[in-house]
Design a protein around this motif. Structure first.
Motif, PDB file in Angstrom:
ATOM      1  N   PHE A 120       0.842  -1.195   0.000  1.00 20.02           N
ATOM      2  CA  PHE A 120       0.000   0.000   0.000  1.00 20.02           C
ATOM      3  C   PHE A 120       0.881   1.250   0.000  1.00 20.02           C
ATOM      4  CE2 PHE A 120      -3.243   2.591   2.658  1.00 20.02           C
ATOM      5  CZ  PHE A 120      -3.730   3.211   1.512  1.00 20.02           C
ATOM      6  N   GLY A 121       1.659   1.399  -1.086  1.00 16.22           N
ATOM      7  CA  GLY A 121       2.439   2.617  -1.282  1.00 16.22           C
ATOM      8  C   GLY A 121       3.292   3.008  -0.095  1.00 16.22           C
ATOM      9  N   GLU A 122       3.223   4.299   0.240  1.00 13.29           N
ATOM     10  CA  GLU A 122       4.023   4.871   1.336  1.00 13.29           C
ATOM     11  C   GLU A 122       3.828   4.123   2.642  1.00 13.29           C
ATOM     12  OE1 GLU A 122       3.288   8.446  -1.386  1.00 13.29           O
ATOM     13  OE2 GLU A 122       2.301   6.564  -0.842  1.00 13.29           O
ATOM     14  N   ASN A 123       2.626   3.619   2.873  1.00  5.86           N
ATOM     15  CA  ASN A 123       2.302   2.990   4.158  1.00  5.86           C
ATOM     16  C   ASN A 123       3.031   1.669   4.384  1.00  5.86           C
ATOM     17  OD1 ASN A 123      -0.022   4.858   5.120  1.00  5.86           O
ATOM     18  ND2 ASN A 123      -0.497   4.413   2.984  1.00  5.86           N
ATOM     19  N   ASP A 124       3.563   1.096   3.303  1.00 12.21           N
ATOM     20  CA  ASP A 124       4.397  -0.102   3.421  1.00 12.21           C
ATOM     21  C   ASP A 124       5.833   0.164   2.991  1.00 12.21           C
ATOM     22  OD1 ASP A 124       2.670  -2.282   4.394  1.00 12.21           O
ATOM     23  OD2 ASP A 124       1.505  -1.905   2.582  1.00 12.21           O
ATOM     24  N   GLY A 125       6.182   1.462   2.857  1.00 14.74           N
ATOM     25  CA  GLY A 125       7.547   1.815   2.486  1.00 14.74           C
ATOM     26  C   GLY A 125       7.831   1.760   0.999  1.00 14.74           C
ATOM     27  N   PHE A 126       6.763   1.783   0.167  1.00 12.08           N
ATOM     28  CA  PHE A 126       6.920   1.766  -1.288  1.00 12.08           C
ATOM     29  C   PHE A 126       6.122   2.920  -1.905  1.00 12.08           C
ATOM     30  CE2 PHE A 126       8.124  -2.485  -0.105  1.00 12.08           C
ATOM     31  CZ  PHE A 126       9.100  -2.852  -1.026  1.00 12.08           C
ATOM     32  N   PRO A 127       6.547   4.163  -1.665  1.00 10.99           N
ATOM     33  CA  PRO A 127       5.796   5.310  -2.186  1.00 10.99           C
ATOM     34  C   PRO A 127       5.664   5.278  -3.708  1.00 10.99           C
ATOM     35  CG  PRO A 127       7.971   5.977  -1.393  1.00 10.99           C
ATOM     36  CD  PRO A 127       7.764   4.577  -0.950  1.00 10.99           C
ATOM     37  N   GLY A 128       4.436   5.430  -4.188  1.00  8.65           N
ATOM     38  CA  GLY A 128       4.213   5.426  -5.632  1.00  8.65           C
ATOM     39  C   GLY A 128       4.134   4.043  -6.237  1.00  8.65           C
ATOM     40  N   LEU A 129       3.943   3.014  -5.409  1.00  7.47           N
ATOM     41  CA  LEU A 129       3.840   1.640  -5.910  1.00  7.47           C
ATOM     42  C   LEU A 129       2.746   0.896  -5.145  1.00  7.47           C
ATOM     43  CD1 LEU A 129       6.815  -0.711  -6.750  1.00  7.47           C
ATOM     44  CD2 LEU A 129       4.810  -1.583  -5.558  1.00  7.47           C
ATOM     45  N   ILE A 130       1.836   0.284  -5.885  1.00  8.21           N
ATOM     46  CA  ILE A 130       0.747  -0.506  -5.305  1.00  8.21           C
ATOM     47  C   ILE A 130       0.840  -1.925  -5.846  1.00  8.21           C
ATOM     48  CG2 ILE A 130      -1.770  -0.804  -5.227  1.00  8.21           C
ATOM     49  CD1 ILE A 130      -0.899   1.619  -3.654  1.00  8.21           C
ATOM     50  N   ALA A 131       0.599  -2.910  -5.005  1.00 11.93           N
ATOM     51  CA  ALA A 131       0.572  -4.302  -5.459  1.00 11.93           C
ATOM     52  C   ALA A 131      -0.667  -4.988  -4.894  1.00 11.93           C
ATOM     53  CB  ALA A 131       1.839  -5.038  -5.013  1.00 11.93           C
ATOM     54  N   ASP A 132      -1.562  -5.413  -5.792  1.00 17.28           N
ATOM     55  CA  ASP A 132      -2.797  -6.093  -5.398  1.00 17.28           C
ATOM     56  C   ASP A 132      -2.782  -7.522  -5.930  1.00 17.28           C
ATOM     57  OD1 ASP A 132      -3.744  -3.837  -4.164  1.00 17.28           O
ATOM     58  OD2 ASP A 132      -5.123  -3.263  -5.766  1.00 17.28           O
ATOM     59  N   VAL A 133      -3.314  -8.429  -5.137  1.00 19.79           N
ATOM     60  CA  VAL A 133      -3.402  -9.836  -5.519  1.00 19.79           C
ATOM     61  C   VAL A 133      -4.861 -10.213  -5.734  1.00 19.79           C
ATOM     62  CG1 VAL A 133      -3.017 -12.217  -4.762  1.00 19.79           C
ATOM     63  CG2 VAL A 133      -1.281 -10.479  -4.311  1.00 19.79           C
ATOM     64  N   TYR A 134      -5.156 -10.816  -6.895  1.00 20.72           N
ATOM     65  CA  TYR A 134      -6.468 -11.373  -7.187  1.00 20.72           C
ATOM     66  C   TYR A 134      -6.269 -12.858  -7.495  1.00 20.72           C
ATOM     67  CZ  TYR A 134      -7.601  -6.437  -7.883  1.00 20.72           C
ATOM     68  OH  TYR A 134      -7.756  -5.084  -7.715  1.00 20.72           O
ATOM     69  N   ASP A 135      -6.519 -13.684  -6.488  1.00 24.69           N
ATOM     70  CA  ASP A 135      -6.297 -15.118  -6.605  1.00 24.69           C
ATOM     71  C   ASP A 135      -4.835 -15.381  -6.966  1.00 24.69           C
ATOM     72  OD1 ASP A 135      -6.689 -17.826  -6.648  1.00 24.69           O
ATOM     73  OD2 ASP A 135      -7.870 -17.880  -8.481  1.00 24.69           O
ATOM     74  N   ASN A 136      -4.554 -15.838  -8.182  1.00 31.02           N
ATOM     75  CA  ASN A 136      -3.170 -16.147  -8.562  1.00 31.02           C
ATOM     76  C   ASN A 136      -2.530 -15.064  -9.419  1.00 31.02           C
ATOM     77  OD1 ASN A 136      -2.751 -18.719  -7.325  1.00 31.02           O
ATOM     78  ND2 ASN A 136      -4.177 -19.606  -8.812  1.00 31.02           N
ATOM     79  N   VAL A 137      -3.195 -13.920  -9.534  1.00 25.40           N
ATOM     80  CA  VAL A 137      -2.683 -12.837 -10.373  1.00 25.40           C
ATOM     81  C   VAL A 137      -2.270 -11.653  -9.504  1.00 25.40           C
ATOM     82  CG1 VAL A 137      -3.208 -11.228 -12.236  1.00 25.40           C
ATOM     83  CG2 VAL A 137      -4.131 -13.555 -12.309  1.00 25.40           C
ATOM     84  N   LEU A 138      -1.042 -11.204  -9.678  1.00 25.66           N
ATOM     85  CA  LEU A 138      -0.520 -10.038  -8.978  1.00 25.66           C
ATOM     86  C   LEU A 138      -0.538  -8.851  -9.935  1.00 25.66           C
ATOM     87  CD1 LEU A 138       1.147  -8.811  -6.503  1.00 25.66           C
ATOM     88  CD2 LEU A 138       3.163  -9.417  -7.828  1.00 25.66           C
ATOM     89  N   VAL A 139      -1.165  -7.749  -9.530  1.00 23.23           N
ATOM     90  CA  VAL A 139      -1.210  -6.548 -10.354  1.00 23.23           C
ATOM     91  C   VAL A 139      -0.410  -5.459  -9.646  1.00 23.23           C
ATOM     92  CG1 VAL A 139      -2.662  -4.892 -11.573  1.00 23.23           C
ATOM     93  CG2 VAL A 139      -3.519  -7.203 -11.144  1.00 23.23           C
ATOM     94  N   VAL A 140       0.646  -4.976 -10.309  1.00 19.62           N
ATOM     95  CA  VAL A 140       1.499  -3.926  -9.734  1.00 19.62           C
ATOM     96  C   VAL A 140       1.227  -2.632 -10.489  1.00 19.62           C
ATOM     97  CG1 VAL A 140       3.866  -3.163  -9.352  1.00 19.62           C
ATOM     98  CG2 VAL A 140       3.262  -5.576  -9.055  1.00 19.62           C
ATOM     99  N   LYS A 141       0.795  -1.614  -9.748  1.00 20.55           N
ATOM    100  CA  LYS A 141       0.535  -0.320 -10.378  1.00 20.55           C
ATOM    101  C   LYS A 141       1.615   0.663  -9.963  1.00 20.55           C
ATOM    102  CE  LYS A 141      -2.557   2.939 -12.113  1.00 20.55           C
ATOM    103  NZ  LYS A 141      -3.913   3.190 -12.586  1.00 20.55           N
ATOM    104  N   LEU A 142       2.244   1.278 -10.974  1.00 23.31           N
ATOM    105  CA  LEU A 142       3.310   2.250 -10.736  1.00 23.31           C
ATOM    106  C   LEU A 142       2.790   3.659 -10.955  1.00 23.31           C
ATOM    107  CD1 LEU A 142       6.312   0.596 -12.608  1.00 23.31           C
ATOM    108  CD2 LEU A 142       5.875   0.587 -10.157  1.00 23.31           C
TER     109      LEU A 142
END
Length: 408
Positions: A120-142
């Motif tokens: 969750f971006g800044e809140n997990d130490g990755f500002p400007g990066l989101i990573a969501d998992v849908y079952d077996n698919v990982l979607v990374v938004k930059l």
């Protein structure tokens, strides 16, 4: 299976020695993840996006934070490590941060849920990066190019820790317009047979278009609120305003709602909501209204329509500072219309995802609007983000939701 070679010149970054003014320094020491350009008073070298900024205190020359330099943003340095402890920014550094983030989500993954926000971006130490998992698919938004030199390392760790079989890259509009060797919706690991991916949220089936859908394909932050609204909807009539893909609607139907009306301005979103409903078993009636929420709600009031449960979850109304006053008016108007449409002894659920509208401001707006209706009600609950959206700095807390139960 190997990660696709992204050709991102991984590792071609340099270290920068940075000093800030007193205000900027204090922000970093307090753990805030943003350093604005006007806080920087000295950099020892020509700085490029993605360079590692080592921030020194003004007086004692002590390292107070590590961040990534962003030449294109007013937030010039995005902090990735608070320097209370020493750190080397390498593959182990990112791997351990992702592992720590995953650990925070384990409680959620013990439920009948296989969709979650891993980063969750800044809140997990990755500002400007989101990573969501849908079952077996990982979607990374930059959202920022600062991550490009480190991306392959991060993607490898994300896949290893999440054990997903496919990785999709999504890019913000800004990044789509720049040359960076990446394409929005590109599959960089594994295969994707269908861009619409099915997943489970507290036992309820949904789908997300991970290639073309908003953000990463779905909005995971309201998960717990959707579950709760569903449990409160048995035998009830429900109006889901700004329904998008039908999150609240489908949970209500699966939990035995008598009739659910999904209202959204997008025909495409409503068709997804209907299809998401059909993934599950239910006996109630699912209706859809396509139109501007404010206009349709006013028409429903004129017609004398009432619903046992009304959920109003609009998109952000204040994406810029200049929009705050207008946003407040819109939230007050929605609370007013929602109260008019909520039946005797009914439940009104009001939500906001505008980070510039503080939680207390939002709840005060709701209270003022409801107090003017001359109806007795109880504020039964106020909620914020679900467990996979941890908050570590004030601006990270964008979601708020109030539950108002009418007695008359």
């Amino acid at each position: 299976m190997k990660l696709k070679n992204l050709g991102l010149n991984q590792g071609q970054v340099k270290n920068l020695a940075v000093k800030l003014n007193a205000k900027g320094e204090q922000f970093v020491k307090n753990g805030h993840p943003w350093v604005f350009s006007n806080s920087i008073i000295k950099i020892n070298d020509a700085a490029n996006t993605g360079d590692l900024a080592i921030i020194f205190s003004k007086n004692k020359n002590k390292v107070i934070g590590l961040g990534l330099y962003d030449a294109t943003s007013p937030i010039r340095i995005k902090i990735i490590h608070n320097a209370e402890t020493k750190a080397s920014v390498n593959s182990d550094f990112f791997h351990n941060k992702i592992k720590a983030a995953y650990k925070k989500r384990l409680e959620l993954l013990k439920t009948k849920t296989n969709s979650y926000r891993l980063l969750f971006g800044e809140n997990d130490g990755f500002p400007g990066l989101i990573a969501d998992v849908y079952d077996n698919v990982l979607v990374v938004k930059l959202y920022s190019e600062i991550w490009l030199p480190y991306l392959e390392t991060i993607l490898s760790s994300l896949q290893e820790i999440s054990k997903t079989k496919t990785i999709v890259i999504r890019l913000s509009r800004n990044l789509q317009n720049r040359k960076n060797n990446l394409s929005d919706g590109e599959v960089v690991y594994g295969n994707l047979d269908d861009e619409v991916v099915q997943f489970i949220e507290h036992g309820v089936k949904f789908s997300a278009n991970v290639i073309k859908g908003h953000k990463t394909g779905y909005f995971l932050d309201h998960r717990e609120n959707r579950k709760r609204v569903g449990e409160l909807s048995e035998g009830k009539t429900v109006l889901d305003v700004f329904s998008y893909a039908g999150g609240f609607s489908v949970h209500a139907l699966v939990n035995g709602a008598k009739e659910v009306t999904s209202l959204d301005i997008s025909k495409q979103a409503l068709s997804i909501a209907i299809e998401n409903g059909k993934l599950n078993s239910f006996t109630g009636l699912h209706k859809a209204i396509c139109g501007d929420a404010f206009v349709v709600m006013k028409d429903l009031v004129k017609e004398g329509q009432k619903f046992d449960v009304v959920v109003i979850d609009p998109p952000s109304f204040a994406k810029q500072q200049s929009e705050i006053d207008m946003a407040k008016k819109k939230y007050a108007q929605l609370a007013d219309l929602g109260a008019e449409l909520t039946a005797r002894n009914g439940l009104l659920v009001l939500a906001s995802c505008s980070s510039r509208i503080l939680a207390q401001t939002f709840f005060d707006l709701n209270q003022h609007a409801l107090n003017s209706k001359n109806r007795l009600y109880d504020t039964i609950l106020k909620t914020k983000h679900d467990i996979d959206h941890p908050i570590t700095f004030p601006e990270g807390a964008y979601l708020k939701c109030g539950y108002y139960k009418f007695r008359t």
